[in-house]
Write an enzyme that holds these catalytic residues in place. Structure first.
Site, PDB file in Angstrom:
ATOM      1  N   GLU A  84       0.846  -1.196   0.000  1.00  0.00           N
ATOM      2  CA  GLU A  84       0.000   0.000   0.000  1.00  0.00           C
ATOM      3  C   GLU A  84       0.886   1.254   0.000  1.00  0.00           C
ATOM      4  O   GLU A  84       1.756   1.402   0.850  1.00  0.00           O
ATOM      5  CB  GLU A  84      -0.916   0.007   1.225  1.00  0.00           C
ATOM      6  N   CYS A 148      -6.877  -1.326   8.841  1.00  0.00           N
ATOM      7  CA  CYS A 148      -5.619  -1.346   8.095  1.00  0.00           C
ATOM      8  C   CYS A 148      -5.241   0.070   7.660  1.00  0.00           C
ATOM      9  O   CYS A 148      -4.149   0.565   7.960  1.00  0.00           O
ATOM     10  CB  CYS A 148      -5.737  -2.253   6.871  1.00  0.00           C
ATOM     11  N   HIS A 167      -0.655  -5.797   2.595  1.00  0.00           N
ATOM     12  CA  HIS A 167      -1.815  -6.678   2.705  1.00  0.00           C
ATOM     13  C   HIS A 167      -1.435  -8.079   2.213  1.00  0.00           C
ATOM     14  O   HIS A 167      -0.785  -8.215   1.175  1.00  0.00           O
ATOM     15  CB  HIS A 167      -2.981  -6.157   1.847  1.00  0.00           C
TER      16      HIS A 167
END
Length: 210
Positions: A84, A148, A167
């Site tokens: 991410e 998250c 992730h």
């Protein structure tokens, strides 16, 4: 050794349909295999609770003064290990494990809309993929507006961008805990290598927000 690099890697406790959270299993596997002799690795299981994250993360950064903090979370939608690039401040409506969500629906009052990691995830992805670790790695700019994303944004804010979020898919879909542990090892080693090269912090404005 005083010259060791302190790295914190976190996973999450079980929540929802994830009775076993692959993120914490993967982090425990990473803890077993380590990041090499020059890295002081500290691992931590994070509660799936907004208020716990608000307390835990700043104290973690202050206490350990890490070179890098890497948060790992599970995504039932993920088919690959996903890096991410950025965290988002607003849109937190989904209830946590305590049936709580922030009244303001945001992480940091008056914080920037989006904060990007100082790490170039596209570059990390490319370099790790070239090592043929056997695990598919991809990049995302949307960590999902739940714990998250909330954790990532908070850590980026507190740590001036020296954080990352990864992730992982649920266990066995398709990767084993050993596969995920090795993938984390390769990815974080590459992240540390990139950090040593020196990158300036960046604000993410991919959605046109400031």
């Amino acid at each position: 050794m005083a010259n060791k690099k302190k790295v914190i890697v976190t996973g999450f406790e079980p929540f929802g349909e994830h009775a076993v959270n692959a993120s914490w299993v993967a982090v425990q596997e990473l803890d077993r295999i380590g990041l090499g002799e020059d890295v002081d690795l500290f691992v931590c299981e994070v509660p799936v609770e907004y208020q716990a994250v608000q307390t835990l993360l700043p104290s973690m950064w202050t206490e350990h003064q890490p070179r890098l903090v890497v948060h790992v979370g599970v995504s039932g939608l993920a088919k690959a290990v996903t890096l991410e690039q950025c965290g988002h401040n607003k849109g937190y409506r989904r209830l946590d494990n305590c049936c709580f969500s922030p009244e303001s629906e945001c992480c940091i009052e008056d914080g920037p809309e989006c904060i990007s990691s100082v790490l170039d995830m596209d570059s990390v992805c490319k370099r790790v993929s070239e090592t043929a670790s056997g695990t598919k790695v991809t990049v995302s700019k949307d960590a999902g507006r739940y714990l998250c994303d909330y954790t990532y944004y908070t850590s980026l804010f507190v740590g001036n961008g020296r954080a990352a979020f990864i992730h992982v898919p649920p266990l066995g879909k398709p990767y084993s805990s050993e596969d995920l542990g090795r993938a984390l090892q390769a990815i974080i080693t590459e992240m540390l290598s990139q950090l040593e090269g020196g990158h300036a912090p960046a604000r993410c404005n991919h959605q046109g927000h400031q």
